[in-house]
Write a protein that holds these residues in place. Structure first.
Motif, PDB file in Angstrom:
ATOM      1  N   LEU A 292      -1.115  32.851   3.827  1.00 12.83           N
ATOM      2  CA  LEU A 292      -0.380  32.963   2.573  1.00 12.83           C
ATOM      3  C   LEU A 292       1.102  33.016   2.889  1.00 12.83           C
ATOM      4  O   LEU A 292       1.533  33.804   3.751  1.00 12.83           O
ATOM      5  N   ASP A 293       1.900  32.191   2.212  1.00  8.94           N
ATOM      6  CA  ASP A 293       3.346  32.278   2.408  1.00  8.94           C
ATOM      7  C   ASP A 293       3.864  33.528   1.693  1.00  8.94           C
ATOM      8  O   ASP A 293       3.132  34.176   0.922  1.00  8.94           O
ATOM      9  N   PRO A 294       5.121  33.924   1.912  1.00 10.22           N
ATOM     10  CA  PRO A 294       5.627  35.168   1.312  1.00 10.22           C
ATOM     11  C   PRO A 294       5.479  35.225  -0.201  1.00 10.22           C
ATOM     12  O   PRO A 294       5.182  36.281  -0.758  1.00 10.22           O
ATOM     13  N   SER A 295       5.686  34.101  -0.877  1.00 12.14           N
ATOM     14  CA  SER A 295       5.565  34.099  -2.332  1.00 12.14           C
ATOM     15  C   SER A 295       4.132  34.397  -2.760  1.00 12.14           C
ATOM     16  O   SER A 295       3.886  35.243  -3.633  1.00 12.14           O
ATOM     17  N   ALA A 296       3.172  33.704  -2.155  1.00 11.52           N
ATOM     18  CA  ALA A 296       1.767  33.923  -2.514  1.00 11.52           C
ATOM     19  C   ALA A 296       1.313  35.323  -2.131  1.00 11.52           C
ATOM     20  O   ALA A 296       0.600  35.992  -2.892  1.00 11.52           O
ATOM     21  N   ALA A 297       1.717  35.787  -0.949  1.00  7.32           N
ATOM     22  CA  ALA A 297       1.294  37.104  -0.492  1.00  7.32           C
ATOM     23  C   ALA A 297       1.837  38.214  -1.379  1.00  7.32           C
ATOM     24  O   ALA A 297       1.179  39.235  -1.592  1.00  7.32           O
ATOM     25  N   SER A 298       3.038  38.030  -1.926  1.00  9.61           N
ATOM     26  CA  SER A 298       3.625  39.059  -2.792  1.00  9.61           C
ATOM     27  C   SER A 298       2.908  39.140  -4.133  1.00  9.61           C
ATOM     28  O   SER A 298       2.958  40.172  -4.808  1.00  9.61           O
ATOM     29  N   MET A 299       2.229  38.071  -4.548  1.00  6.78           N
ATOM     30  CA  MET A 299       1.516  38.064  -5.826  1.00  6.78           C
ATOM     31  C   MET A 299       0.025  38.361  -5.674  1.00  6.78           C
ATOM     32  O   MET A 299      -0.641  38.711  -6.649  1.00  6.78           O
ATOM     33  N   ALA A 300      -0.520  38.225  -4.478  1.00 12.24           N
ATOM     34  CA  ALA A 300      -1.964  38.353  -4.268  1.00 12.24           C
ATOM     35  C   ALA A 300      -2.401  39.805  -4.302  1.00 12.24           C
ATOM     36  O   ALA A 300      -1.659  40.720  -3.928  1.00 12.24           O
ATOM     37  N   SER A 301      -3.629  40.010  -4.750  1.00 16.74           N
ATOM     38  CA  SER A 301      -4.245  41.331  -4.705  1.00 16.74           C
ATOM     39  C   SER A 301      -5.554  41.254  -3.938  1.00 16.74           C
ATOM     40  O   SER A 301      -6.050  40.162  -3.627  1.00 16.74           O
ATOM     41  N   ILE A 302      -6.112  42.399  -3.623  1.00 17.33           N
ATOM     42  CA  ILE A 302      -7.343  42.454  -2.829  1.00 17.33           C
ATOM     43  C   ILE A 302      -8.532  42.188  -3.742  1.00 17.33           C
ATOM     44  O   ILE A 302      -9.186  43.101  -4.255  1.00 17.33           O
ATOM     45  N   SER A 303      -8.801  40.921  -3.965  1.00 16.52           N
ATOM     46  CA  SER A 303      -9.961  40.529  -4.759  1.00 16.52           C
ATOM     47  C   SER A 303     -10.283  39.075  -4.470  1.00 16.52           C
ATOM     48  O   SER A 303      -9.414  38.303  -4.076  1.00 16.52           O
ATOM     49  N   ARG A 304     -11.533  38.707  -4.690  1.00 16.45           N
ATOM     50  CA  ARG A 304     -11.947  37.317  -4.479  1.00 16.45           C
ATOM     51  C   ARG A 304     -11.197  36.389  -5.423  1.00 16.45           C
ATOM     52  O   ARG A 304     -10.742  35.313  -5.034  1.00 16.45           O
ATOM     53  N   THR A 305     -11.075  36.809  -6.692  1.00 10.94           N
ATOM     54  CA  THR A 305     -10.439  35.965  -7.699  1.00 10.94           C
ATOM     55  C   THR A 305      -8.981  35.691  -7.358  1.00 10.94           C
ATOM     56  O   THR A 305      -8.509  34.551  -7.438  1.00 10.94           O
ATOM     57  N   SER A 306      -8.261  36.738  -6.976  1.00  7.73           N
ATOM     58  CA  SER A 306      -6.854  36.576  -6.645  1.00  7.73           C
ATOM     59  C   SER A 306      -6.673  35.694  -5.416  1.00  7.73           C
ATOM     60  O   SER A 306      -5.811  34.803  -5.401  1.00  7.73           O
ATOM     61  N   MET A 307      -7.470  35.918  -4.400  1.00  5.59           N
ATOM     62  CA  MET A 307      -7.345  35.108  -3.190  1.00  5.59           C
ATOM     63  C   MET A 307      -7.684  33.644  -3.471  1.00  5.59           C
ATOM     64  O   MET A 307      -7.019  32.735  -2.972  1.00  5.59           O
ATOM     65  N   ALA A 308      -8.708  33.422  -4.294  1.00  5.95           N
ATOM     66  CA  ALA A 308      -9.094  32.047  -4.614  1.00  5.95           C
ATOM     67  C   ALA A 308      -7.977  31.326  -5.345  1.00  5.95           C
ATOM     68  O   ALA A 308      -7.783  30.111  -5.177  1.00  5.95           O
ATOM     69  N   ALA A 309      -7.208  32.059  -6.156  1.00  2.00           N
ATOM     70  CA  ALA A 309      -6.100  31.448  -6.873  1.00  2.00           C
ATOM     71  C   ALA A 309      -5.027  30.935  -5.924  1.00  2.00           C
ATOM     72  O   ALA A 309      -4.245  30.050  -6.278  1.00  2.00           O
ATOM     73  N   HIS A 310      -4.986  31.500  -4.724  1.00  2.00           N
ATOM     74  CA  HIS A 310      -4.026  31.066  -3.708  1.00  2.00           C
ATOM     75  C   HIS A 310      -4.711  30.277  -2.583  1.00  2.00           C
ATOM     76  O   HIS A 310      -4.180  30.177  -1.482  1.00  2.00           O
ATOM     77  N   ARG A 311      -5.894  29.750  -2.879  1.00  2.00           N
ATOM     78  CA  ARG A 311      -6.662  28.928  -1.931  1.00  2.00           C
ATOM     79  C   ARG A 311      -6.952  29.677  -0.635  1.00  2.00           C
ATOM     80  O   ARG A 311      -6.847  29.120   0.462  1.00  2.00           O
ATOM     81  N   ALA A 312      -7.313  30.922  -0.780  1.00  2.00           N
ATOM     82  CA  ALA A 312      -7.647  31.752   0.373  1.00  2.00           C
ATOM     83  C   ALA A 312      -8.884  32.571   0.035  1.00  2.00           C
ATOM     84  O   ALA A 312      -9.396  32.526  -1.087  1.00  2.00           O
TER      85      ALA A 312
END
Length: 502
Positions: A292-312
């Motif tokens: 995750l780049d800094p932008s994606a990592a700053s918006m991501a939360s610990i959940s499957r749904t959030s990670m999937a939104a950032h292709r992770a």
């Protein structure tokens, strides 16, 4: 509180830190290892659940596998039960505790420090399914000792005549040992390698029986949920993904640790609470995961749904931030080389493709320019979807994710003279505590005239540059390549190729 000496625990156990009230890690502040008596005092007795009750519970809390694939636990239960009913046979339950990835240590912590919680979940499933066998797979001697001690404390054994035969099984410490098919194959007396074909363990797994296979944390989670009930279990965490999750934090954190956190907590908050920040990027899901780049990592939360939104994906729960003072692609290259050496050596995408992929990344970092980058993307495309197991796909995803995330660093290497930052080995590998020892290739360049025979005989480890001279990595060769490496040395027309142990 601990009937095994602390010195017998796994040598690399990280610090454990809960955010909020601990569930899986409850009692770990009281004892190095929770024996049977301490376990009951911390968690209480385990209720009896029928198959329908256990399946309903897993459905209500949306329990997914915590080993990487994230498959619904309830669907696994139903598939095994349906297969057993159709075949009119008993079943088996297998706990996959083979944490072959050095970036992950959450399952190791559970088996070393709370083995009874894992066994609780496995025994709930075994009782509900009417299983005749329970096997716990591990890769470390200390974990084998811990689980065997827990089985003995419960009066469980592998003696014939018992309704449920239970045992712990030791696998080699290799990345592919975490493949469920490799564990099942080895537990039945075969080689500890994936079989190279699609296998549905729910239909025919251990000893040919319909088999429920899931990882250590998954069984611990269902044991906690069985005691709390679905409603109270869901009082913590995100509404759509209730409960807690175990994460292994590494990379640029001040010290490696395993944290238990409710789902839905921002990733940045977890990192800051552990003494670090997002840095130039965060690897989630381990060495088959994504950056995750800094932008994606700053918006991501610990959940499957959030990670999937950032292709992770959270995968096996490894979270590794990288500080700005290291070369991210250089760090990635170290892992790519290790992944190439960890193949089972059974299929072309693993045996040939992954070494070529690591070599192409090395060419990019060495200033190979746009042609080297195009070659890297070509190799990644060639290995994906063609392997005997998921190792080629995951490795290619990891490398491509780094190239697509660290674009500024990539440009510095492709268009200029490199980023100028060092490679510090922040991503954990088995050799992180000292130099790796083993047999490595070397060339006497005063003798080599570029015949190229070595690359023909050993394409997994050697390739030719544009001038026809051999190129290889200064890393120990995997065991399965050594016989052919010795043959390549013996056949070198100029006597320039050598094997050295260092």
């Amino acid at each position: 509180m601990n009937n095994l000496p602390v010195r017998s625990m796994a040598s690399d156990l990280p610090e454990v830190r809960p955010f909020g009230l601990p569930r899986l890690t409850a009692g770990m502040d009281m004892a190095a290892r929770l024996d049977w008596t301490t376990h009951l005092s911390v968690h209480g007795s385990l209720p009896d659940l029928t198959l329908s009750q256990l399946t309903a519970l897993a459905t209500d809390i949306d329990l997914r596998g915590r080993g990487g694939a994230g498959f619904p636990f309830a669907r696994k239960l139903r598939a095994v039960a349906d297969s057993a009913r159709k075949r009119r046979t008993r079943t088996a339950v297998v706990v996959n505790g083979c944490e072959g990835e050095p970036a992950c240590r959450k399952d190791t912590v559970l088996l070393a420090r709370a083995p009874h919680l894992v066994l609780d979940g496995a025994l709930l499933a075994a009782e509900a399914l009417g299983a005749e066998q329970l096997v716990v797979g591990v890769t470390q001697g200390a974990l084998e000792e811990s689980v065997r001690g827990a089985l003995a404390e419960r009066g469980l054994s592998d003696r014939r005549g018992r309704r449920l035969r239970a045992r712990v099984f030791r696998m080699p410490e290799r990345f592919v040992s975490g493949e469920a098919t490799a564990l099942l194959r080895a537990a039945d007396g075969g080689p500890p390698l994936p079989p190279g074909r699609r296998v549905r363990s729910a239909e025919r797994g251990l000893s040919g029986l319909p088999t429920l296979v899931s990882n250590t944390e998954t069984f611990a989670q269902i044991a906690v949920a069985a005691r709390l009930g679905a409603e109270y279990y869901a009082a913590t965490g995100a509404p759509e993904e209730p409960g807690t999750v175990l994460l292994t934090l590494g990379g640029s954190v001040p010290r490696r640790m395993v944290v238990e956190t409710p789902t839905g907590v921002p990733l940045a908050h977890v990192l800051e609470s552990c003494g670090t920040g997002i840095g130039q990027g965060v690897l989630v899901g381990g060495y088959h995961g994504a950056w995750l780049d800094p932008s994606a990592a700053s918006m991501a939360s610990i959940s499957r749904t959030s990670m999937a939104a950032h292709r992770a994906t959270l995968g096996a729960g490894a979270v590794l931030p990288l500080s700005y003072d290291v070369c991210p692609l250089g760090e990635t290259l170290l892992v790519a080389r290790w992944l190439a050496a960890e193949t089972a050596g059974q299929c072309g995408p693993c045996r040939l493709g992954l070494p070529a992929l690591a070599g192409a990344l090395a060419d990019v970092l060495a200033g190979g320019g746009q042609p080297a980058l195009e070659t890297l993307r070509q190799y990644a495309g060639l290995v994906r979807g063609r392997g005997a197991c998921k190792h080629p796909d995951g490795s290619a995803r990891f490398v491509l994710s780094a190239v697509n995330t660290f674009t500024d660093d990539l440009a510095a290497h492709v268009l200029g003279g490199g980023c100028g930052r060092p490679v510090a080995g922040l991503l954990p590998l088995p050799t992180e505590d000292g130099p790796s020892v083993g047999e490595r290739l070397s060339v006497d360049w005063t003798l080599c005239v570029g015949h190229g025979l070595c690359a023909d005989l050993l394409p997994e480890a050697m390739r030719l540059d544009r001038d026809g001279y051999p190129v290889f990595d200064d890393a120990p060769l995997p065991e399965y390549l050594l016989p052919r490496a010795r043959r390549a040395v013996a056949r070198c027309p100029a006597l320039a190729l050598r094997l050295e142990r260092r």
